[in-house]
Structure formats: C-alpha cells, structure tokens
Design an enzyme around this catalytic site. Structure first.
Site, PDB file in Angstrom:
ATOM      1  N   GLU A 113     119.734  18.994  18.306  1.00 30.97           N
ATOM      2  CA  GLU A 113     118.329  19.178  18.781  1.00 30.97           C
ATOM      3  C   GLU A 113     117.410  17.811  18.474  1.00 30.97           C
ATOM      4  O   GLU A 113     116.739  17.294  19.093  1.00 30.97           O
ATOM      5  CB  GLU A 113     117.570  20.222  18.651  1.00 30.97           C
ATOM      6  CG  GLU A 113     118.245  21.640  19.069  1.00 30.97           C
ATOM      7  CD  GLU A 113     118.373  21.451  20.882  1.00 30.97           C
ATOM      8  OE1 GLU A 113     117.715  20.455  21.457  1.00 30.97           O
ATOM      9  OE2 GLU A 113     119.072  22.353  21.345  1.00 30.97           O
TER      10      GLU A 113
ATOM     11  N   GLY B 153     112.843  25.747  30.543  1.00 36.94           N
ATOM     12  CA  GLY B 153     113.028  24.476  30.225  1.00 36.94           C
ATOM     13  C   GLY B 153     114.453  23.801  30.816  1.00 36.94           C
ATOM     14  O   GLY B 153     114.440  23.671  31.969  1.00 36.94           O
ATOM     15  N   ALA B 154     115.520  23.825  29.945  1.00 43.44           N
ATOM     16  CA  ALA B 154     116.715  23.227  30.437  1.00 43.44           C
ATOM     17  C   ALA B 154     117.772  23.685  29.506  1.00 43.44           C
ATOM     18  O   ALA B 154     117.616  24.217  28.226  1.00 43.44           O
ATOM     19  CB  ALA B 154     116.623  21.456  30.377  1.00 43.44           C
TER      20      ALA B 154
ATOM     21  N   HIS C  29     122.528  15.328  24.865  1.00 46.75           N
ATOM     22  CA  HIS C  29     123.139  16.377  24.554  1.00 46.75           C
ATOM     23  C   HIS C  29     124.926  16.368  24.735  1.00 46.75           C
ATOM     24  O   HIS C  29     125.707  16.762  24.140  1.00 46.75           O
ATOM     25  CB  HIS C  29     122.875  17.840  24.893  1.00 46.75           C
ATOM     26  CG  HIS C  29     121.664  18.173  23.987  1.00 46.75           C
ATOM     27  ND1 HIS C  29     122.114  18.417  22.661  1.00 46.75           N
ATOM     28  CD2 HIS C  29     120.349  18.865  24.329  1.00 46.75           C
ATOM     29  CE1 HIS C  29     120.759  19.131  22.104  1.00 46.75           C
ATOM     30  NE2 HIS C  29     119.727  19.323  23.272  1.00 46.75           N
TER      31      HIS C  29
ATOM     32  N   HIS D 256     116.722  14.081  27.420  1.00 45.89           N
ATOM     33  CA  HIS D 256     117.194  15.138  26.282  1.00 45.89           C
ATOM     34  C   HIS D 256     118.520  15.717  26.561  1.00 45.89           C
ATOM     35  O   HIS D 256     119.348  15.824  25.831  1.00 45.89           O
ATOM     36  CB  HIS D 256     116.029  15.872  26.173  1.00 45.89           C
ATOM     37  CG  HIS D 256     116.084  16.850  25.106  1.00 45.89           C
ATOM     38  ND1 HIS D 256     115.437  16.840  23.793  1.00 45.89           N
ATOM     39  CD2 HIS D 256     116.746  18.107  24.828  1.00 45.89           C
ATOM     40  CE1 HIS D 256     115.884  17.701  22.973  1.00 45.89           C
ATOM     41  NE2 HIS D 256     116.777  18.665  23.766  1.00 45.89           N
ATOM     42  N   GLU D 257     118.268  16.136  27.794  1.00 48.93           N
ATOM     43  CA  GLU D 257     119.904  17.075  28.128  1.00 48.93           C
ATOM     44  C   GLU D 257     121.176  16.128  28.223  1.00 48.93           C
ATOM     45  O   GLU D 257     122.247  16.419  27.935  1.00 48.93           O
ATOM     46  CB  GLU D 257     119.432  17.658  29.316  1.00 48.93           C
ATOM     47  CG  GLU D 257     118.418  18.624  29.387  1.00 48.93           C
ATOM     48  CD  GLU D 257     118.379  19.916  28.078  1.00 48.93           C
ATOM     49  OE1 GLU D 257     119.441  20.236  27.586  1.00 48.93           O
ATOM     50  OE2 GLU D 257     117.417  19.864  27.572  1.00 48.93           O
TER      51      GLU D 257
ATOM     52  N   GLU E 174     123.294  29.864  25.432  1.00 52.14           N
ATOM     53  CA  GLU E 174     122.761  29.431  24.033  1.00 52.14           C
ATOM     54  C   GLU E 174     121.730  30.335  23.711  1.00 52.14           C
ATOM     55  O   GLU E 174     120.913  30.921  24.485  1.00 52.14           O
ATOM     56  CB  GLU E 174     122.189  28.049  24.021  1.00 52.14           C
ATOM     57  CG  GLU E 174     122.093  27.640  22.751  1.00 52.14           C
ATOM     58  CD  GLU E 174     121.595  26.119  22.648  1.00 52.14           C
ATOM     59  OE1 GLU E 174     122.031  25.185  22.078  1.00 52.14           O
ATOM     60  OE2 GLU E 174     120.862  25.686  23.526  1.00 52.14           O
TER      61      GLU E 174
ATOM     62  N   ASN F 154     124.332  22.590  29.206  1.00 51.52           N
ATOM     63  CA  ASN F 154     125.867  22.987  29.728  1.00 51.52           C
ATOM     64  C   ASN F 154     126.664  21.657  29.942  1.00 51.52           C
ATOM     65  O   ASN F 154     126.284  20.789  30.469  1.00 51.52           O
ATOM     66  CB  ASN F 154     125.863  23.861  30.857  1.00 51.52           C
ATOM     67  CG  ASN F 154     124.828  24.895  30.788  1.00 51.52           C
ATOM     68  OD1 ASN F 154     124.811  25.619  29.830  1.00 51.52           O
ATOM     69  ND2 ASN F 154     124.157  24.949  31.661  1.00 51.52           N
TER      70      ASN F 154
END
Length: 883
Positions: free
Chosen positions: A357, A298-299, A338, A334-335, A165, A302
């Site tokens: 985001e 961070g992170a 996503h 958060h991830e 990204e 995927n």
C-alpha cells in the site's frame, strides 16, 4: 539546489552518520519463517474451481493440487461459511481416500483427516464438492443491487462480484488463504447465457448448457495469492483498447460505457509509464477494469481484473467535476501500481502490508504529478500525509512494520500508517538517494522477487546494492519504530551569520509517557533568497552555520516526515512573511502550528494569527487545511452561544475567499477554483451563513429545471440537508432511492446525515434499519449521523438502543467500527471510557484496538478543549462582527 545536489549532500552526511535508533533487523524473506496460522507442511500449487451461482447461494467444486512435505495427520486449510458435501484425496499413484472435515468457524479453518493413519509425503489432488453463501457484504462472492433506467421505467438490477482482501477468499473456495501461499488458478463459472463474466485471466472457452445457461472457462493464471482472485458476473457494457500489446477492457453497467473513456486514456498512459519505470512489463495478456455500481467503496487490485466503485472511477468531462477527474486518475494509478507492488511481488505477511500500500500510494502520487502538473497534487498529498501524522503521534499508533498476530487482525493495519506514512517514507528515501539510484534499486527488487514474496529487508538490500549505502541501518528507524520526531529550531546571529541549532524529540499528542525515540532526520534548511543546506540530524543536537542572518525554513519543500517547532523569533519572522513563502511551506507552517496547538506546545491564538495573515490566499489546499482545523476546534464548543460566536468568526474568515470564487464557474478561472468553491460552500453552510444557505436552497428547488453544477452539487445538498424541513427530507429520500449513479446516491445520503432536526434524523435512521440499502451502507450512515449532524449524543443513543440489530447488519470487519464511529464526535473523557467498556463487554478483545484508537482521539479533544476553549471563544468574539 536541484534534487541531485541535495541528494549528494545528504549521502555525504549519511556516510558519516551514526544511526539514531538501531532497530532490530528484520530477516529477509524465507517461506518457512513467514508468520501465519496455517502449517507449511502442505503447500498448494494449483486450484481448479468451478462456481455455479444461484439466487443466494452457489454450488462449487475445487480440485487443488498439493504437495505434502512430510507426513501429516490432517490437511489444514481455510474455509469460512462453506458447506462440504464430499472431500476426496487422490495420490499421484491413483489411490483415493475420503477425508472427514472438522471446522473451526472462529478461525475460519478446517482440518481434513483420513479415517486412519497419517497422510504420507507426496503429491496429491484434493477434491472438494461444496456450497456457499452469496452475501450482501463486500466479502467473498457478494451481490450488488442497483437501479437502471430502461426507457421510462426504473428497473432493479443485480450483479455478482468478489472481494477477497484480506481474508475472504475462504468464503468462495477452500484453500490456503494467506498471501505467502502462491498457486495458479483455473476458474470455470456457470451462469445465464446473457450475462458477462470476467475473471483474472482471458476466457479460454464458452460451452452452452441446457436451460439458457453457459459454462465459461478462463485460462490458467500466473502464480498468485488467494486474495487477488476475482470473479464478476452481470449485465455489462465493455470498452476496449490496448497498450504495449496488452488488451485493455473496461466493463461498466449498461449505458455507462462512454463515461469510461477518460479512465481508458489514463490507463494507457499509466501502464506505459509503469512498464518503463519498473523494467518489468505488465505480465498478463490483458488488464480488465470493472466499474461496479455499488459494493466496495474504493477499489481492489485483483490481478488482471481490477474492481472499482464506479463513483471513484468513471469521469465524464461534460458532466463531472475536476475533483472527480483527479480522484479517478489517482485511484487508477494506485490500483495499476499494485499489479507490480502486491501482485507481481507480494508481501510475505500482513506485517509488511506497506510494501503493497505504501508503494502503490507513492507510485500513484509520482505518476499523477508527472502527467498532470497543473493540478498541483503535491500539495494535496500533504493533506494525506497529515492524516498519517495525526494518527502517528498518538498512543495507539504502530510502526509501519507492525506485528500482525493473525490474518483476521490484518484489517487493523489498512490505515494511514501503511498507506500515507509508507508513501512519505519512500518519498524521503528517494530524496536521499536521488531518483535514478532509487529507481535502479526498485527495479532490482522487482526483478529479483517477481512471482514471489518479500519482507522490507529485501527492499533495503536492493536499495543498498544500488546505492552503495547501508540503507537498512539508515532508514529502518522510520519503518520499525512508531511515531516521528519534532525538530526544534532556534537561531542566533553571530557576526552577520545565522547559527541554527537543531534538536529532535519524539512528537506526541496527549501521550506524556511515550517512549523516547530518535531517527535519522534529513532536514532541508532554506532562506527566502533560495540558499539551501541539507543536514542529517541524529540523536544529538547540531549547530549549523547558515549564511547571512535571514528568515529561514526547516523542512523546506515539505520533503520530510516530521514536525518543526520554531523558536519565538524565527516563528514571528516566518509569520510576517507568510504570503511570500512557497505554497508547500505555507501549508507546512499552518499544519505544524495547528499540530503544536493540539499537543499543548502552543496556544490556539498562534494558529489563528497565521490564518489572519492569509489575506488573498487563493490555494484551495491551504484553505482546506484551515477549514478542517477550524472544524476540529469548533466542534469542541459545547455551549450554543459559544458555538454561534465561533461560527460567526468562521463565516468572516471564509467570506473573503468565497467572494473571489463566487457561486458560478468562469471560463478563465484557475482549475482549482471549482473544488475550492465546493469546500467553501460546504463550510459556510455548516457555519450558518444565511446567504449561502438561501442560495443553496434555491438551487436545490430549481434543480429539476436547472441541474446543479456537478462541481458544487455535494456541497449544495449538504447545506440543504442540514436545514431540511419535511418536504426537503422527503425529496432527498426520493433522490437516494431513485439514483442510478452511485455518486448521486452517496451525495443524497451525505445530505441526509447532516440534518439538524432530530425528528427527521430519527426517521432517516429508522429507514437505515430496514433492508432498503445494502447493509454496509446502512451501518455507515447510522454510525456517522451523530458527527455529521453535530448531534453526537442523539446518534450515539440511537446506536446503543439498536446495537444488537446494527451489529447483526454489519460485516465482521465493520462490526469493530460500529461503536468507535458512533462515538468519534465526542470530546469528553467519560464517553471515551464508556466506548472502551462497552466494546470490551459486547465485542471482546478483537474489537478493542479500534475502540482504543477512537477513545484516544476523544481524550485528546477533551484535553484540547480544557486548554483552549476559553481562548478560542474570546478570539472569535474579538475578531468577528456581532451576531
């Protein structure tokens, strides 16, 4: 009133409201109309990739199934720093043609043309044999170098990882590297037999190869965007579990698996919650998470193979701090959010990045508050919102939905506006509609657009359907306009009743020419007895009769994304009762008052008077707001004697809260005391509190025998670094060089950046010019040394002297930030002008946006300094003990 009651009042107000600013309506998603550079007459449906990494390069093959919609003279796709060996195009009928590539390195594109005639419409397989580079920057396929203890030896190790990204998949494989082009993927990796290989999907097979190699094949993926493709190869341990029938695995560097147990427990809780909330179960058979010993800071979300820097992800309750626990839970939430917002439903183009985001930030806040109420994270999220409010009031802001002219410019919108403002707007909309109605709209949205793309208009449509309200008309001003309002509040008493006048205007910082805008502003009024009133404020001022005459709050509970400016009498009443206000409202009053000072709407003494009324305030978030604000204004003082006077004032302000928490944790102390202690030690050490400095140095000297408490270790090291002598400098360098934990490595680097001794600081910067650290880390240190050490001019001059070499170290994305980051500590217009002119001359238009943002910040500080420096010094001298 409860949330449901407030929502009913707001909905009634909405029904009668005229939209304050009727923005141009954005169209709903349509593939043909989605922005981007790539033509849409050739569309991929499936990639078969075979990747064979070597030492610093990889060999690869890509077979891509494509659909040519109409005759084309060339197939145009993305490729960056790839060397093509052969390109074949096979029609479904079996005819094969060799295509000639023409590369455009600047655009990261390649045109593949046949020897003669156009390529007819139809289905084809595009086969490309190629090779590429394994880099040290976090883009495409890259290498992570790290250290590991093996017995008595410190051993150098390496791992391969990917980060795609926003536009780096093209560095690993040729393809359609724009988010709207979804396709399925089958990935094959060839590597050493002893290494672990992880990708988006479960392994489908492993085939032994000669020479101690193996070929690992992964199952066919669901349709997804290229930026979500992932591949990780290295020596790893794994922790396994499951939730709701989903296989969960966490991969770590060898020896760190036990530190992943908290992350695993958190993952199970979060996945179960999201499965229920979204009404769409997690769609893959497995969810892997990889704790990387370096690389990304961070992170990255995927799909099915989330990557984290281990310092942000691993948490051991026996060794690590509460702050680390809270950070780990938040980033995991958060991830994983996503996996729905971004992966299952993807924004069509980067102009709607907030749909990824902002939603993930909001959902992470929601689930963290739900399962960890003792943490008081609602207050912490106010500081994140302040980050956005600060940027959003300046000339260089942009709307949440902002035009992105090309994919390379997408990096500029990964900022506080897309993340924190996006989350704040969603929180407001949820407050308008109520949690049940808002959740129903979200579920409609996810269900309707799963495995597809959207624009913000699609979200508004589904929220409108769920609520029966015209949500776009009511809310689009918050996403399609830049900035936000300040609500001006005045009151008078009529026959024992309070009559409150509310009016809005755009709030700006050092931008007198900012266009006048208006919003639909939900204002929650409350008095100290608990009475509440919800008002929807439009373009015109409103008079509201509000019960008995009393002290009252606007934006009670900090539910809105706006500032409040009280009339003098109302402010004095609130200030007098500051300690009795709820914590959210205390924090909001402090934050808004400081922002009004920066804007020239109030002088610094108004804010400092509030700070003086905090008394026995125990909340660490409120003190963090104070510490941050005092640092901003303190850094404006250029003369040493003035800065010394101000530092004495800071010490006097912070001594009282520090006396309550002390140096060492107590068994019965509140949870927040540990991170609060760290913030106070850091701030007092920076201000030169001699007792704190001596104690930090003593604990550092004894750390080989008595390890420093993890909760305060970063602060102790920063204090020690700031006043480092030669032996301390060398000890910190050894700590950086021998660290086997990323967190400890970062802490040593932070301490070294604090050093005030110019000779030692230069030695550190010279070390950063070598290849000892990954280039991204080295550049970060070089460009932040000046601000962290309070030697901005020293750091700036070093960067200018070595600029070609530093730019060569930086990644393309990082290059834009080199000069702005190095200049950010200045507070004079001359350096702002120099920053912009140097950027224009050395880096050109693509880098100007970041330079302009920082230059605007520098000019704002210069204006505040001119207005407030003398008052600030006078206040500090009058309210502190003599030095």
């Amino acid at each position: 009133m409860g949330i449901a009651h407030r929502s009913a009042i707001l909905l009634a107000a909405f029904a009668a409201a005229v939209c304050a600013a009727h923005a141009l309506a954005e169209p709903r998603f349509a593939f043909a109309n989605t922005p981007g550079k790539l033509p849409k007459d050739v569309v991929p449906s499936h990639y078969a990739l075979r990747i064979a990494p070597g030492t610093d390069r990889f060999e690869a093959e890509a077979d891509i199934d494509i659909d040519v919609k109409r005759p084309v003279h060339a197939i145009v796709l993305n490729a960056s720093e790839l060397s093509f060996k052969s390109v074949k195009l096979r029609a479904s009928a079996g005819k094969e043609t060799t295509l000639a590539p023409t590369f455009d390195p600047q655009q990261g594109m390649v045109a593949l043309a046949p020897p003669q005639g156009p390529i007819a419409a139809g289905s084809y397989r595009l086969s490309i044999a190629y090779s590429g580079r394994i880099g040290r920057h976090t883009q495409g396929l890259y290498q992570i170098a790290y250290k590991q203890n093996e017995g008595e030896r410190l051993v150098e190790k390496s791992m391969l990882a990917t980060h795609m990204e926003p536009v780096n998949a093209r560095r690993l494989f040729p393809g359609w590297d724009e988010p709207v082009f979804r396709a399925t993927f089958e990935i094959v990796a060839v590597t050493d037999e002893s290494l672990t290989v992880v990708s988006n999907m479960p392994q489908a097979g492993v085939k032994p190869l000669p020479g101690g190699k193996k070929e690992v094949t992964f199952a066919k993926s669901v349709p997804m965007s290229t930026y979500l493709v992932a591949l990780f190869i290295g020596e790893m341990d794994v922790l396994e579990d499951s939730v709701d029938g989903i296989l969960l695995r966490i991969y770590t560097a060898k020896g760190k698996r036990e530190r992943a147990r908290y992350a695993m427990d958190s993952t199970k809780q979060i996945v179960r919650y999201f499965n229920a909330y979204f009404g769409e179960p997690y769609p893959l058979a497995k969810l892997d998470q990889i704790a990387l010993p370096g690389g990304i800071s961070g992170a990255m979300e995927n799909w099915g193979a989330i990557a984290y820097n281990e310092a942000r992800f691993l948490y051991d309750p026996h060794k690590d701090s509460v702050r680390q626990q809270q950070s780990a839970y938040g980033i995991i939430a958060h991830e994983i959010a996503h996996q729905w917002f971004g992966n299952l439903v993807t924004m069509a183009w980067w102009d709607n990045l907030w749909l990824n985001e902002g939603f993930a930030t909001w959902m992470a806040e929601k689930v963290t508050e739900r399962f960890n109420p003792p943490w008081g994270m609602r207050l912490r999220y106010v500081l994140s919102k302040e980050w956005a409010l600060g940027e959003d009031a300046r000339r260089t802001t942009h709307p949440i939905q902002t035009p992105v002219e090309n994919d390379a410019a997408a990096t500029d919108v990964f900022d506080s506006i897309s993340y924190a403002k996006g989350a704040a707007v969603l929180r407001m909309v949820e407050g308008y509609l109520g949690e049940d109605v808002f959740g129903a709209g979200v579920r409609r949205y996810v269900r309707a657009h799963r495995f597809s793309s959207t624009t913000t208009a699609d979200l508004w449509r589904h929220l409108s359907d769920a609520s029966g309200q015209d949500i776009e008309n009511l809310v689009s001003g918050w996403t399609e306009q830049p900035g936000y309002p300040v609500v001006k509040v005045s009151d008078l008493c009529e026959n024992g009743d309070a009559v409150i006048t509310l009016a809005q205007e755009r709030f700006s910082l050092n931008d007198p020419a900012a266009p006048a805008l208006a919003w639909n502003v939900p204002v929650i009024l409350a008095d100290l007895a608990g009475a509440r009133r919800a008002v929807l404020l439009g373009r015109d001022a409103q008079r509201v009769r509000f019960g008995r005459c009393d002290t009252f709050l606007a934006n009670a509970g900090d539910s809105g994304y706006f500032r409040v400016e009280y009339g003098e009498a109302a402010f004095r009443q609130l200030a007098a009762q500051l300690k009795s206000l709820p914590a959210l409202d205390r924090l909001r009053l402090l934050s808004d008052t400081f922002a009004l000072v920066l804007a020239g709407r109030a002088d610094i003494t108004r804010y400092l008077e509030l700070v003086g009324k905090l008394g026995d305030e125990a909340d660490r978030t409120i003190w963090d707001q104070v510490i941050g604000s005092l640092r901003v204004v303190g850094d404006l003082l250029d003369k040493a004697e003035e800065r010394a006077a101000f530092d004495r004032f800071v010490v006097q302000v912070l001594e009282r809260p520090f006396a309550r928490v002390g140096w060492d944790a107590r068994p019965d102390e509140p949870l927040d005391s540990r991170p609060h202690r760290r913030s106070l030690i850091d701030a007092l050490g920076r201000a030169g509190h001699q007792a704190v400095v001596r104690e930090a140095q003593a604990r550092f000297a004894a750390s080989s025998r008595t390890p420093i408490d993890a909760a305060i270790r970063p602060a102790v090291l920063n204090v020690v670094g700031r006043y480092a002598d030669e032996p301390t400098f060398k000890a910190l360098l050894v700590s950086m060089r021998t660290a086997t934990e990323v967190e400890h490595k970062w802490q040593a680097q932070s301490a070294l950046r604090q050093m005030r001794d110019a000779r030692l600081l230069r030695q550190f910067m010279e070390v950063m010019m070598t290849d000892e650290l990954p280039p991204g880390e080295a550049v970060f240190n070089l460009t932040h040394v000046g601000t962290d050490s309070d030697r901005v001019e020293f750091g700036w001059q070093f960067v200018l002297e070595r600029l070609p070499d530093i730019l060569a170290k930086a990644s393309p994305r990082q290059r834009r930030h080199v000069l702005p980051d190095a200049a950010a500590g200045f507070s004079d217009a001359g350096h702002a002008d120099q920053l912009v002119s140097l950027t224009r001359a050395r880096l050109g238009p693509p880098a100007l946006y970041q330079a302009e943002k920082t230059a605007d910040w520098i000019r704002l500080k210069a204006a505040v300094k001119e207005r407030e420096a003398a008052r600030l010094v006078a206040w500090a001298r009058a309210h502190s003990r003599p030095g």
